[in-house]
Design a protein around this motif. Structure first.
Motif, mmCIF file in Angstrom:
data_model
loop_
_atom_site.group_PDB
_atom_site.id
_atom_site.type_symbol
_atom_site.label_atom_id
_atom_site.label_comp_id
_atom_site.label_asym_id
_atom_site.label_seq_id
_atom_site.Cartn_x
_atom_site.Cartn_y
_atom_site.Cartn_z
ATOM 1 N N UNK A 192 -5.709 28.516 67.326
ATOM 2 C CA UNK A 192 -6.174 29.122 66.598
ATOM 3 C C UNK A 192 -6.665 30.321 67.183
ATOM 4 N N UNK A 193 -7.761 31.812 66.669
ATOM 5 C CA UNK A 193 -8.096 32.511 67.681
ATOM 6 C C UNK A 193 -8.966 31.715 68.647
ATOM 7 N N UNK A 194 -9.867 30.584 67.014
ATOM 8 C CA UNK A 194 -11.529 31.124 67.952
ATOM 9 C C UNK A 194 -11.868 29.430 68.580
ATOM 10 N N UNK A 195 -10.194 28.772 68.909
ATOM 11 C CA UNK A 195 -10.199 27.154 69.440
ATOM 12 C C UNK A 195 -10.907 27.116 70.997
ATOM 13 N N UNK A 196 -12.214 26.587 71.221
ATOM 14 C CA UNK A 196 -12.515 26.611 72.475
ATOM 15 C C UNK A 196 -11.131 25.600 73.551
ATOM 16 N N UNK A 197 -10.765 24.919 72.826
ATOM 17 C CA UNK A 197 -9.332 24.218 73.336
ATOM 18 C C UNK A 197 -8.567 24.789 73.598
ATOM 19 N N UNK A 198 -8.068 25.533 72.362
ATOM 20 C CA UNK A 198 -7.395 26.433 72.974
ATOM 21 C C UNK A 198 -6.498 27.141 73.746
ATOM 22 N N UNK A 199 -7.641 27.943 73.922
ATOM 23 C CA UNK A 199 -7.859 28.497 75.206
ATOM 24 C C UNK A 199 -7.776 27.951 76.464
ATOM 25 N N UNK A 200 -8.158 26.810 76.216
ATOM 26 C CA UNK A 200 -8.379 26.130 77.277
ATOM 27 C C UNK A 200 -7.123 25.414 78.508
ATOM 28 N N UNK A 201 -6.216 25.140 77.001
ATOM 29 C CA UNK A 201 -4.994 25.164 76.816
ATOM 30 C C UNK A 201 -4.176 26.001 77.576
ATOM 31 N N UNK A 234 3.488 23.355 58.676
ATOM 32 C CA UNK A 234 4.448 23.101 59.554
ATOM 33 C C UNK A 234 4.111 22.268 61.024
ATOM 34 N N UNK A 235 2.898 22.605 61.658
ATOM 35 C CA UNK A 235 2.582 22.294 62.740
ATOM 36 C C UNK A 235 1.678 20.642 62.325
ATOM 37 N N UNK A 236 1.089 20.345 61.261
ATOM 38 C CA UNK A 236 0.905 18.610 60.911
ATOM 39 C C UNK A 236 1.772 17.862 60.872
ATOM 40 N N UNK A 237 3.309 18.887 60.126
ATOM 41 C CA UNK A 237 4.587 17.652 60.510
ATOM 42 C C UNK A 237 5.247 17.532 61.529
ATOM 43 N N UNK A 238 5.025 18.470 62.398
ATOM 44 C CA UNK A 238 5.910 18.162 63.968
ATOM 45 C C UNK A 238 4.717 17.298 64.399
ATOM 46 N N UNK A 239 3.703 17.164 64.473
ATOM 47 C CA UNK A 239 2.545 16.454 65.206
ATOM 48 C C UNK A 239 1.906 15.058 64.516
ATOM 49 N N UNK A 240 2.659 14.614 63.802
ATOM 50 C CA UNK A 240 2.432 13.684 62.554
ATOM 51 C C UNK A 240 1.717 13.382 61.947
ATOM 52 N N UNK A 241 1.032 14.665 61.358
ATOM 53 C CA UNK A 241 0.325 14.330 60.270
ATOM 54 C C UNK A 241 -1.422 14.963 61.405
ATOM 55 N N UNK A 242 -1.214 14.842 62.685
ATOM 56 C CA UNK A 242 -2.513 15.756 63.529
ATOM 57 C C UNK A 242 -2.856 16.847 62.495
ATOM 58 N N UNK A 243 -4.225 17.753 62.189
ATOM 59 C CA UNK A 243 -4.015 18.487 61.497
ATOM 60 C C UNK A 243 -5.626 19.426 62.922
ATOM 61 N N UNK A 271 10.931 20.081 72.584
ATOM 62 C CA UNK A 271 10.284 19.596 71.572
ATOM 63 C C UNK A 271 9.628 18.005 71.112
ATOM 64 N N UNK A 272 9.230 18.165 71.957
ATOM 65 C CA UNK A 272 8.424 16.666 72.234
ATOM 66 C C UNK A 272 7.053 17.136 72.385
ATOM 67 N N UNK A 273 6.302 16.069 71.011
ATOM 68 C CA UNK A 273 4.960 16.683 70.568
ATOM 69 C C UNK A 273 3.878 15.919 72.211
ATOM 70 N N UNK A 274 3.609 16.641 72.761
ATOM 71 C CA UNK A 274 2.680 16.461 74.100
ATOM 72 C C UNK A 274 1.234 16.439 73.973
ATOM 73 N N UNK A 275 1.099 17.206 72.552
ATOM 74 C CA UNK A 275 -0.840 16.547 71.956
ATOM 75 C C UNK A 275 -1.947 17.478 71.682
ATOM 76 N N UNK A 276 -2.398 17.433 72.014
ATOM 77 C CA UNK A 276 -3.750 18.528 72.392
ATOM 78 C C UNK A 276 -3.944 18.885 73.755
ATOM 79 N N UNK A 277 -5.399 19.609 73.639
ATOM 80 C CA UNK A 277 -5.538 20.297 75.160
ATOM 81 C C UNK A 277 -5.993 19.152 76.277
#
Length: 86
Positions: free
Chosen positions: A9-18, A43-52, A61-67
């Motif tokens: 998302x545009x305002x997420x500091x963790x997104x920015x760090x990653x 789409x993201x939620x489905x690919x990430x096993x329900x993580x929002x 194609x491999x889910x790594x996770x978050x920041x």
């Protein structure tokens, strides 16, 4: 060639760090902004096993996770190994 997708998302500091880590390593990635797009967020939620939460990162194609997961892989040396296909 390694394909990296970052759902963010545009305002997420963790997104920015990653994204900052990937940019610092000169690694190209596709960013998918889910800020105002419920279809892409689903789409993201489905690919990430329900993580929002964002970011959600996928490498070849491999889910790594978050920041935190991305930085842990970097710290352990696993990120370069995965990116180099070893």
């Amino acid at each position: 060639m390694t394909k990296i997708v970052v759902y963010a998302t545009r305002t997420c500091p963790y997104c920015y760090r990653a994204k900052q880590l990937l940019n610092r390593k000169a690694i190209a990635f596709e960013e998918i902004d889910v800020s105002l797009d419920p279809v892409r967020r689903d789409e993201m939620r489905k690919l990430a096993g329900g993580i929002n939460t964002v970011p959600q990162i996928f490498i070849n194609g491999e889910h790594i996770g978050g920041c935190d997961d991305l930085y842990a892989m970097e710290y352990d040396g696993e990120l370069d190994t995965l990116l180099n296909g070893n």
